[in-house]
Design a protein around this motif. Sequence first.
Motif: not given
Length: 217
Positions: A87-89, A82-83, A93-95
């Motif tokens: 983190l990937a999510k 989940r972590e 979002e940042n990208v």
Amino acid sequence: MLQHQCENYTIDRSDKVEDKEIKKEEANVADEATKDFEPTEGAQEAGSEDTKKKVKKSKQEIKIDELEAQLEKLKADTKKDREAYLLAKADLENVRKRVEENAIIDRKYAAMGLVSDLIVPVDMLVKASSMETEDPQMKNFLIGFQMIANQISTILKNDGLTEIEALKGKPFDHNIHQAISKEHVDGVEPGQILEVLQTGYKYKDRLIKPAMVKVSE
């Protein structure tokens, strides 16, 4: 004499027989006592069942411990996954935000190259239209040049082109001005604009071309 010996033999034999009877009786008593302490078949079966239950219970407890350990491991793995997912999510979002911001910037400054290319010919038209002449025909040409320059300048200004302020007597700003020459003038503090040699431009909030100026020293 013989009779006396026979009597003695009879007594001894009777004593031995009596001793045997006593020992036999003692043996019987011991056997009975031992029987009292021997477990019955039912007791043996009950003991065996208790042992089996204890072994079975012990195996079940071990199995429960193993399952609990597996559950804790799964919880830890799930938390880690989940972590990693969060983190990937967040990275995604940042990208996505950066891509959107870059797209907005690209659209905002899409015409910057074209505007920059038009500045030089517009400046040339402005300078040409500012020429003084006594020839009526040439004056008409210059008026036409001035009209064309004004129209193009209006279009460019509407799209975001602005002239850089570089007034005589104003302080020199290296961010938007470029000193072409320096000159000492009495009564003028160093670093003041003496003359604008060429107009500078900004497109929206970006510098396209610094203003060329003469500065006091």
